[in-house]
Every structure is written in C-alpha cells, then in structure tokens.
Scaffold this active site. Structure first.
Site, PDB file in Angstrom:
ATOM      1  N   GLY A 275     -15.460 -25.321  -0.117  1.00 38.74           N
ATOM      2  CA  GLY A 275     -15.245 -23.875  -0.013  1.00 38.74           C
ATOM      3  C   GLY A 275     -15.503 -23.235  -1.364  1.00 38.74           C
ATOM      4  O   GLY A 275     -16.573 -22.680  -1.633  1.00 38.74           O
ATOM      5  N   TYR A 316      -0.987 -18.308  -8.520  1.00 38.33           N
ATOM      6  CA  TYR A 316      -1.118 -19.622  -9.170  1.00 38.33           C
ATOM      7  C   TYR A 316      -1.098 -19.530 -10.684  1.00 38.33           C
ATOM      8  O   TYR A 316      -1.366 -20.525 -11.350  1.00 38.33           O
ATOM      9  CB  TYR A 316      -2.469 -20.268  -8.816  1.00 38.33           C
ATOM     10  N   CYS A 345       3.491  -2.259  -7.920  1.00 36.31           N
ATOM     11  CA  CYS A 345       4.854  -2.278  -8.446  1.00 36.31           C
ATOM     12  C   CYS A 345       5.447  -3.684  -8.419  1.00 36.31           C
ATOM     13  O   CYS A 345       6.346  -3.980  -7.623  1.00 36.31           O
ATOM     14  CB  CYS A 345       5.724  -1.328  -7.630  1.00 36.31           C
ATOM     15  N   TYR A 373     -11.377 -17.253  -2.591  1.00 31.35           N
ATOM     16  CA  TYR A 373      -9.953 -16.949  -2.488  1.00 31.35           C
ATOM     17  C   TYR A 373      -9.636 -15.637  -3.197  1.00 31.35           C
ATOM     18  O   TYR A 373      -8.580 -15.480  -3.807  1.00 31.35           O
ATOM     19  CB  TYR A 373      -9.100 -18.128  -3.012  1.00 31.35           C
TER      20      TYR A 373
HETATM   21  C1  LIG Z   1      -9.155 -25.181   1.928  1.00 35.50           C
HETATM   22  C2  LIG Z   1      -9.733 -26.385   2.555  1.00 35.50           C
HETATM   23  C3  LIG Z   1     -11.021 -26.809   2.205  1.00 35.50           C
HETATM   24  C4  LIG Z   1     -11.827 -26.161   1.114  1.00 35.50           C
HETATM   25  O1  LIG Z   1     -11.297 -26.468  -0.146  1.00 35.50           O
HETATM   26  P1  LIG Z   1     -12.065 -26.004  -1.463  1.00 35.50           P
HETATM   27  O2  LIG Z   1     -11.187 -26.474  -2.563  1.00 35.50           O
HETATM   28  O3  LIG Z   1     -12.176 -24.532  -1.410  1.00 35.50           O
HETATM   29  O4  LIG Z   1     -13.381 -26.684  -1.491  1.00 35.50           O
HETATM   30  C5  LIG Z   1     -11.556 -27.879   2.888  1.00 35.50           C
HETATM   31  N1  LIG Z   1     -10.856 -28.512   3.869  1.00 35.50           N
HETATM   32  C6  LIG Z   1      -9.614 -28.130   4.216  1.00 35.50           C
HETATM   33  C7  LIG Z   1      -8.906 -28.854   5.285  1.00 35.50           C
HETATM   34  C8  LIG Z   1      -9.005 -27.063   3.572  1.00 35.50           C
HETATM   35  O5  LIG Z   1      -7.772 -26.699   3.906  1.00 35.50           O
END
Ligand SMILES: *Cc1c(COP(=O)(O)O)cnc(C)c1O
Length: 417
Positions: A275, A316, A345, A373
């Site tokens: 991701g 985070y 706020c 994100y």
């Molecule tokens: C969030 C997630 C991803 C993607 O993770 P990245 O760190 O953004 O690459 C892949 N698989 C699952 C099951 C996730 O929850």
C-alpha cells in the site's frame, strides 16, 4: 516524485493552489507508475513476475483515479471492507484480482464479496471461517480462502502499525494454523486456496519480512505433507518509504530481495499487498500559512491543513518533511524554529515540530510523503470540508476529487420533530 520545491512534474504548485485552493492533495502520475514498476521489476528480476499478482492495498489511498491507474497497470487489490469493494469496481478493477483482508468482516460484506466473485478471503479467525462457510452456503458458493497466519515476528515498526506479534489482534496464531487448515479443508462451502501473512507497515529492515516468509513456507510444506496443497502464497505489504531527508528507505529491489530469495524454485503463485510503498511518496499536501504566532517558548505557524486532513502526525507522532513552496530568494520571512500546526481545537493538531523555515503569512507549504494514509484517513472533525485532490500528469492537472462543500457535511443529519 519529481519536485524542485516549486513544481510537481511540469506543473507549478502555486498554480495548483491558485486554481483549486488549499489544503489540497497533489499526486504525481509518474511517481505512482514508477513505484508500481519498481515492485514489478523486482519480481521480474527474481523470475517471479509471471506467477505474481500485486494487490494494491486500497486503504492507503482509495481515490478512484489512483485505483484506476493501478488497474490499468495490471494490479489487483487488497480490500478491507465492502466499501472498498465498491470503489475498486467503480474504478474498473477486476473482481478476480481482489483479496479481502480484515479481522472483522460482516456477513453482509462476505455476501457482497462472494457474489462479486473475488480471488480470495484472507480469514483471520476460526469463527470467521465458520461464518464464511455458512454465508457461502446461503448464496450457493464455495468461498476461496487463505488463512492469515500470525508468524510472531517483530516487525520493528511503530506499535500501532505492527501486526505480526502474538499480542496483535490480527491473524491466526501460528501454532493453531495447521489444525485450522484441516478444519477448513473439511468445511463444505470453503475452498482452501492459499496462505497469507502481513506483519506490519513502514518496515525498513528486510529481515523480519524474510523471517516471516520462511515461517510461512515451512508451514506450507507441512500442509502439503498432510495433503493440503495451496495454490498461492500471499506475503502481504508493509515495505517502508523515506519520510525524513536523513532517513533513507531501502529500494524495493533491496528490501524485497531476502524475502524473494526464499521463493526460488517453488511452484505456488504469489500475491503481494503493498500500500504505502506504491503511493506514499507520490503525493504531497499543499497548505497555506494563515497566521504566524511568535511566542515566548515556541513560534507557531498556523496553516490551513490540520489533523483532520493528515492524521499521521497526531496518531503516530509521524514525521513528514515540510518545505516552503517557492525559490529561496523569494522568502521574505526570517528563518525561525516553527511548530507547524492546524486550526483544529486539539493540542495534538500538529503537522510538524521544530521546523527551521523562513515564513511569511500567505506562503505555501508542501507537506511531503503524504500520498499514503493521508486523504484516506481524513475526517470532517471541526466540520472542516475534506481537501481537494489533484493528479499531475506531465503538464496536465486533473481534479480527481472536488473539495467538499459545507452543506454536504450535515446533509445526512436532521433535527428533532
Ligand atoms: C494495511 C495492509 C496492507 C498494506 O500495508 P502497507 O504497509 O501500506 O504496505 C497490506 N495487507 C494488509 C492485510 C493490511 O492490513
């Protein structure tokens, strides 16, 4: 992302701000394409491309234009809700390239996803397996299933995005997985297809992912010996990106190599779920300085983006590099140590601490590495409309999400009779 402080690809950020306003997410098509190519080329270099499917993890950034771009590049998708299924389909993604992850799938979601005919459910518990078998029975289908196993490996990342330890809510405990596979194989409406593992996000050290893969492969071999043959192995996502100028992240070819080396000579198909690494550095958040507020202890630069637009710093304590948009000669402010904060706020509403910047009110800032994100976690807290999103493609700018309008924010609400 090609960027000289002023431009993304061939477009001036000042023009983007003038046309679409701020705050505004800006993505680069070339950078998205390059990130996908880096992943695919690494698989190719290991001789694995032909039997691999890259399933982009939709939750990192679920804008339809981005999903559509990855679909055109040949990607599949990793979804975590019925809503994400609908997005992928609206963006032209193939159902048979979708895997469905998540620790709490509802029966409605199971039904919708079964009817869509996706590639695989990544099942995370014994109860989910039973519920899925039952739902599959009612729609007259067999659900294709992987078990998401939890290899008990420390991903050495932020605790909120670490998912592979025994203490995590995710996945089936490694020691229970073998018995659960046997049970799955015996269920009438379940078709065992694969195995899945995802140990966390923003991983910079390749060792934990390789260690997890090793454990998964050992389990696959035990299953084969027991007569349970898997078609695919899903090694999840998690590859980290560079957020800080001084903290480089390994290239895909370096990060993935130790994990991929373990897959040589096997016959199973492979699934990956990246991701962040496909979108994170392909996007920035453009914001304008509203107010400079010098203080006794700290100087504040209040900008028009806030934690509702980009939650990662508040959630985070994440770092994003922040630069002033414009040539240094045009900076009229004096360099000071600023807290970059939003108008929300909450004292947790900051985008960056301790930034040495020469600022003036009205200046534009780019909050970098905001493609993942960022918008997907945005909210309307403080009744703030969510930002516009644009995609740059060479010299062209495409508005890919209009800025929300205030009446939309309470259009679903009603007063008492
Ligand atoms: C969030 C997630 C991803 C993607 O993770 P990245 O760190 O953004 O690459 C892949 N698989 C699952 C099951 C996730 O929850």
């Amino acid at each position: 992302m090609q960027r000289d402080g002023l431009h993304v690809e061939g477009v001036a950020l000042a023009d983007v701000a003038a046309r679409f306003g701020t705050p505004c997410y800006v993505y680069s098509r070339a950078a998205l394409t390059a990130a996908y190519a880096a992943y695919r080329d690494t698989l190719q270099a290991h001789g694995l491309a032909d039997r691999s499917l890259i399933c982009y993890a939709v939750k990192a950034n679920s804008n339809l234009a981005i999903l559509n771009l990855f679909a055109r590049l040949g990607a599949g998708f990793d979804i975590v809700s019925g809503g994400e299924l609908a997005r992928v389909r609206a963006a032209g993604g193939d159902a048979d390239k979708i895997v469905f992850s998540g620790v709490g799938k509802s029966r409605e979601e199971m039904r919708a996803v079964l009817e869509a005919g996706i590639r695989c459910f990544n099942v995370e518990s014994a109860s989910e397996l039973d519920q899925l078998s039952e739902v599959a029975g009612t729609v007259g289908r067999r659900a294709p299933v992987s078990l998401r196993v939890n290899p008990d490996v420390d991903a050495k990342t932020h605790p909120y995005i670490s998912t592979g330890l025994k203490s995590a809510k995710f996945g089936v405990a490694f020691n229970d997985a073998f018995d659960l596979y046997r049970r799955a194989a015996a269920l009438p409406h379940i078709a065992v297809k694969g195995i899945d593992c995802h140990i966390g996000s923003q991983l910079l050290d390749p060792a934990p992912a390789a260690e997890a893969a090793g454990k998964v492969l050992a389990l696959v071999d035990r299953l084969v010996a027991d007569g349970i043959v898997l078609e695919h192995i899903d090694l999840g996502g998690g590859m980290g990106i560079q957020y800080h100028a001084d903290e480089p992240a390994p290239a895909a070819s370096v990060y993935l190599a130790p994990m991929l080396a373990r897959l040589a000579g096997r016959h199973e198909k492979l699934v990956f779920e990246p991701g962040r690494s496909l979108v994170g550095n392909a996007g920035l958040l453009l914001t304008r300085v509203e107010v400079l507020k010098p203080g006794e202890e700290k100087h504040f630069a209040v900008v028009d983006a806030a934690m509702n637009d980009l939650m990662r710093p508040a959630l985070y304590d994440a770092w994003h590099d922040i630069t002033r948009v414009g040539a240094d000669e045009t900076a009229t402010g004096t360099t000071m140590n600023y807290e970059i904060v939003g108008p929300v706020c909450e004292s947790g509403d900051f985008l960056g601490h301790d930034r040495q910047l020469a600022l003036n009110e009205g200046d534009l800032l780019a909050i970098l590495s905001a493609g993942a994100y960022g918008m997907s976690m945005a909210s309307n807290y403080n009744t703030r409309p969510r930002a516009a999103e644009v995609m740059i493609d060479g010299d062209a700018v495409h508005l890919i999400r209009r800025r929300e309008e205030i009446p939309q924010l309470f259009a679903l609400e009603s007063t008492l009779p």
